[in-house]
Scaffold this motif. Structure first.
Motif, PDB file in Angstrom:
ATOM      1  N   ASN A  53       0.846  -1.193   0.000  1.00  0.00           N
ATOM      2  CA  ASN A  53       0.000   0.000   0.000  1.00  0.00           C
ATOM      3  C   ASN A  53       0.882   1.244   0.000  1.00  0.00           C
ATOM      4  OD1 ASN A  53      -2.016   1.884   0.244  1.00  0.00           O
ATOM      5  ND2 ASN A  53      -3.076   0.848   1.916  1.00  0.00           N
ATOM      6  N   GLY A  54       1.430   1.561  -1.173  1.00  0.00           N
ATOM      7  CA  GLY A  54       2.346   2.690  -1.278  1.00  0.00           C
ATOM      8  C   GLY A  54       1.686   4.032  -1.012  1.00  0.00           C
ATOM      9  N   THR A  55       0.413   4.157  -1.388  1.00  0.00           N
ATOM     10  CA  THR A  55      -0.295   5.426  -1.174  1.00  0.00           C
ATOM     11  C   THR A  55      -0.431   5.730   0.315  1.00  0.00           C
ATOM     12  OG1 THR A  55      -1.541   5.139  -3.233  1.00  0.00           O
ATOM     13  CG2 THR A  55      -2.419   6.683  -1.605  1.00  0.00           C
ATOM     14  N   ALA A  56      -0.843   4.734   1.093  1.00  0.00           N
ATOM     15  CA  ALA A  56      -0.976   4.915   2.542  1.00  0.00           C
ATOM     16  C   ALA A  56       0.381   5.180   3.177  1.00  0.00           C
ATOM     17  CB  ALA A  56      -1.616   3.679   3.164  1.00  0.00           C
ATOM     18  N   ALA A  57       1.413   4.519   2.662  1.00  0.00           N
ATOM     19  CA  ALA A  57       2.764   4.718   3.200  1.00  0.00           C
ATOM     20  C   ALA A  57       3.205   6.170   3.018  1.00  0.00           C
ATOM     21  CB  ALA A  57       3.744   3.774   2.517  1.00  0.00           C
ATOM     22  N   GLN A  58       2.963   6.713   1.831  1.00  0.00           N
ATOM     23  CA  GLN A  58       3.328   8.107   1.579  1.00  0.00           C
ATOM     24  C   GLN A  58       2.583   9.055   2.512  1.00  0.00           C
ATOM     25  OE1 GLN A  58       3.973   9.333  -2.699  1.00  0.00           O
ATOM     26  NE2 GLN A  58       2.971   7.369  -3.060  1.00  0.00           N
ATOM     27  N   GLN A  59       1.320   8.754   2.784  1.00  0.00           N
ATOM     28  CA  GLN A  59       0.529   9.597   3.686  1.00  0.00           C
ATOM     29  C   GLN A  59       1.095   9.561   5.108  1.00  0.00           C
ATOM     30  OE1 GLN A  59      -3.403   7.979   3.196  1.00  0.00           O
ATOM     31  NE2 GLN A  59      -3.777   9.061   1.268  1.00  0.00           N
ATOM     32  N   SER A  60       1.509   8.379   5.565  1.00  0.00           N
ATOM     33  CA  SER A  60       2.076   8.260   6.911  1.00  0.00           C
ATOM     34  C   SER A  60       3.385   9.024   7.011  1.00  0.00           C
ATOM     35  CB  SER A  60       2.300   6.784   7.253  1.00  0.00           C
ATOM     36  OG  SER A  60       1.078   6.081   7.294  1.00  0.00           O
ATOM     37  N   ARG A 101      12.824  10.707   1.769  1.00  0.00           N
ATOM     38  CA  ARG A 101      13.509   9.849   0.801  1.00  0.00           C
ATOM     39  C   ARG A 101      12.676   8.606   0.496  1.00  0.00           C
ATOM     40  NH1 ARG A 101      19.151   6.718   1.333  1.00  0.00           N
ATOM     41  NH2 ARG A 101      19.526   6.376  -0.870  1.00  0.00           N
ATOM     42  N   ALA A 102      12.000   8.090   1.506  1.00  0.00           N
ATOM     43  CA  ALA A 102      11.130   6.933   1.296  1.00  0.00           C
ATOM     44  C   ALA A 102       9.969   7.302   0.387  1.00  0.00           C
ATOM     45  CB  ALA A 102      10.621   6.418   2.636  1.00  0.00           C
ATOM     46  N   ILE A 103       9.427   8.505   0.562  1.00  0.00           N
ATOM     47  CA  ILE A 103       8.337   8.964  -0.305  1.00  0.00           C
ATOM     48  C   ILE A 103       8.811   9.009  -1.759  1.00  0.00           C
ATOM     49  CG2 ILE A 103       6.905  10.956  -0.906  1.00  0.00           C
ATOM     50  CD1 ILE A 103       6.745  11.603   2.083  1.00  0.00           C
ATOM     51  N   ALA A 104      10.008   9.544  -1.979  1.00  0.00           N
ATOM     52  CA  ALA A 104      10.560   9.630  -3.338  1.00  0.00           C
ATOM     53  C   ALA A 104      10.746   8.242  -3.947  1.00  0.00           C
ATOM     54  CB  ALA A 104      11.883  10.382  -3.311  1.00  0.00           C
ATOM     55  N   SER A 105      11.161   7.289  -3.135  1.00  0.00           N
ATOM     56  CA  SER A 105      11.365   5.924  -3.636  1.00  0.00           C
ATOM     57  C   SER A 105      10.053   5.321  -4.110  1.00  0.00           C
ATOM     58  CB  SER A 105      11.976   5.048  -2.540  1.00  0.00           C
ATOM     59  OG  SER A 105      13.266   5.510  -2.190  1.00  0.00           O
ATOM     60  N   GLU A 108       8.879   4.181  -7.933  1.00  0.00           N
ATOM     61  CA  GLU A 108       8.329   2.860  -8.207  1.00  0.00           C
ATOM     62  C   GLU A 108       7.003   2.959  -8.953  1.00  0.00           C
ATOM     63  OE1 GLU A 108       8.015   0.759  -4.555  1.00  0.00           O
ATOM     64  OE2 GLU A 108      10.181   0.572  -4.270  1.00  0.00           O
ATOM     65  N   LYS A 109       6.241   4.010  -8.667  1.00  0.00           N
ATOM     66  CA  LYS A 109       4.955   4.212  -9.330  1.00  0.00           C
ATOM     67  C   LYS A 109       5.105   4.926 -10.673  1.00  0.00           C
ATOM     68  CE  LYS A 109       2.026   4.352  -5.187  1.00  0.00           C
ATOM     69  NZ  LYS A 109       1.030   3.380  -5.680  1.00  0.00           N
ATOM     70  N   GLY A 110       6.332   5.277 -11.046  1.00  0.00           N
ATOM     71  CA  GLY A 110       6.573   5.957 -12.310  1.00  0.00           C
ATOM     72  C   GLY A 110       6.386   7.461 -12.254  1.00  0.00           C
ATOM     73  N   ASP A 111       6.256   8.010 -11.039  1.00  0.00           N
ATOM     74  CA  ASP A 111       6.071   9.452 -10.877  1.00  0.00           C
ATOM     75  C   ASP A 111       7.434  10.124 -10.716  1.00  0.00           C
ATOM     76  OD1 ASP A 111       5.166  11.995 -10.408  1.00  0.00           O
ATOM     77  OD2 ASP A 111       4.299  11.573  -8.438  1.00  0.00           O
ATOM     78  N   ALA A 163       8.923  12.540  -7.683  1.00  0.00           N
ATOM     79  CA  ALA A 163      10.108  12.106  -6.939  1.00  0.00           C
ATOM     80  C   ALA A 163      11.177  13.195  -6.930  1.00  0.00           C
ATOM     81  CB  ALA A 163      10.661  10.828  -7.545  1.00  0.00           C
ATOM     82  N   ILE A 164      11.387  13.845  -8.077  1.00  0.00           N
ATOM     83  CA  ILE A 164      12.377  14.921  -8.157  1.00  0.00           C
ATOM     84  C   ILE A 164      11.986  16.066  -7.222  1.00  0.00           C
ATOM     85  CG2 ILE A 164      13.291  16.714  -9.670  1.00  0.00           C
ATOM     86  CD1 ILE A 164      13.198  14.686 -11.946  1.00  0.00           C
ATOM     87  N   LYS A 165      10.701  16.390  -7.187  1.00  0.00           N
ATOM     88  CA  LYS A 165      10.221  17.454  -6.303  1.00  0.00           C
ATOM     89  C   LYS A 165      10.461  17.107  -4.834  1.00  0.00           C
ATOM     90  CE  LYS A 165       6.065  20.096  -5.132  1.00  0.00           C
ATOM     91  NZ  LYS A 165       4.603  20.277  -5.410  1.00  0.00           N
ATOM     92  N   THR A 166      10.187  15.849  -4.477  1.00  0.00           N
ATOM     93  CA  THR A 166      10.385  15.417  -3.084  1.00  0.00           C
ATOM     94  C   THR A 166      11.851  15.419  -2.705  1.00  0.00           C
ATOM     95  OG1 THR A 166       8.404  14.012  -3.229  1.00  0.00           O
ATOM     96  CG2 THR A 166       9.951  13.551  -1.447  1.00  0.00           C
TER      97      THR A 166
END
Length: 254
Positions: free
Chosen positions: A186-193, A212-216, A220-223, A227-230
Motif C-alpha cells: 500500500n504505497g499510497t498509505a505509506a506516503q501519507q504516513s 527519501r522513502a516517499i521519493a522511492s 516505483e509508481k513511475g512518478d 520524486a524529483i520534487k520530493t
C-alpha cells in the motif's frame, strides 16, 4: 621408331608425375588446414566455455553480495528500531522518575508548611505516565513489524500514532507505519504516513528518511516528476544530513 615412342612416353610421364605430386601436396595442405581449423575451433570453444563459467560464477557471487547487503540493511534497520525502543523506554523512565521526584518534593514541602496536599499527581507526572505507556505500546507494535506481521503491525503502529500524538513515540511510529504499509503493497498509505511525520514532526531525525522513502515509492509508481520534487524538498529542508547527500546523488541520475 620404337625409341621415339619410348622417348615420348618418358616425356609424358615426366609431365604427369609433377602434376600428381602437386595434387597430393594440395590435398595434404587442405588436410592440415582442416586439422588446424578444427583445433582452433576446439580451443575457441573451450575458451568460450571457460568465459561462460567465469561469468556465471561472477554473477552468482554478485547475487550473493547483493543478498548479503540487503540482509545487512534489514538488520541495521531492525537494530535502529530496537535502539529507538530502548531509548524511549529509558527516556520515559528517567522522565517519570524525575517528575515523580518533583511531585513528591512538592508534597513534602506542602506538608511541612502545614498545607497538606491530596488528590492526583501533578501534570508532569501524568505526562510521564503517558510517555511510558506510549513507549510500551510502540515497542509492542514495532516487534510485530520486526517479526514480519505486517497487518497487525500496521494496526498497532497506527494506534500509537493516533493515541499518543504528543509523545516521543509518535513520529517513530509513523515512520515504521509507512514502512509496514509499503511492504504490504500500500504505497499510497505509506506516503501519507511519512508525510504526516514530515509535516507534524519536522525536526525529528526520521523526517529526512521519510522524504527519501516517499521519493522511492514515487519512482516505483513511475512518478519521476513527483520524486524529483520530493528529493529537492529533502535537500533544501535537511542540508548536511545523510539522506540529503543521497538525495543529491539520486537527483543527478534522474
Amino acid at each position: 621408331m620404337k625409341s621415339n615412342r619410348l622417348l615420348r612416353l618418358a616425356l609424358v610421364a615426366a609431365l604427369i608425375l609433377p602434376a600428381q605430386a602437386g595434387l597430393f601436396d594440395d590435398d595434404e595442405a587442405r588436410k592440415q588446414i582442416s586439422e588446424l581449423r578444427a583445433q582452433s575451433e576446439a580451443r575457441l570453444s573451450a575458451i568460450e566455455q571457460r568465459v561462460s563459467e567465469l561469468d556465471t560464477r561472477n554473477a552468482q557471487k554478485l547475487l550473493e553480495v547483493v543478498g548479503q547487503i540487503s540482509e545487512l540493511s534489514q538488520q541495521i534497520a531492525q537494530l535502529r528500531g530496537e535502539l529507538e525502543v530502548i531509548g524511549f523506554n529509558l527516556q520515559g523512565l528517567q522522565k517519570r522518575q524525575q517528575d515523580l521526584y518533583v511531585d513528591l518534593d512538592g508534597r513534602l514541602r506542602a506538608m511541612e508548611e502545614g498545607r497538606g496536599q491530596t488528590g492526583t499527581p501533578n501534570a508532569e507526572a501524568q505526562k510521564a505516565q503517558v510517555e511510558a505507556d506510549a513507549a510500551a505500546a510502540y515497542e509492542a507494535a514495532y516487534n510485530l513489524y520486526r517479526d514480519g506481521k505486517l497487518k497487525p503491525a500496521v494496526e498497532a503502529l497506527g494506534q500509537v500514532a493516533g493515541k499518543y500524538p504528543a509523545t516521543a513515540a509518535a513520529p517513530s511510529a509513523l515512520f515504521w507505519l509507512g514502512m509496514a504499509q509499503a511492504q504490504a503493497g500500500n504505497g499510497t498509505a505509506a506516503q501519507q504516513s511519512w508525510r504526516k511525520l514530515v509535516d507534524g514532526y519536522a525536526e525529528h531525525p526520521k523526517s529526512p528518511d521519510a522524504l527519501r522513502a516517499i521519493a522511492s515509492v514515487q519512482l516505483e509508481k513511475g512518478d519521476k516528476k513527483g520524486a524529483i520534487k520530493t528529493l529537492k524538498e529533502l535537500v533544501a529542508a535537511y542540508p548536511g544530513t545523510d539522506a540529503a547527500s543521497e538525495a543529491q546523488k539520486q537527483l543527478k541520475k534522474l
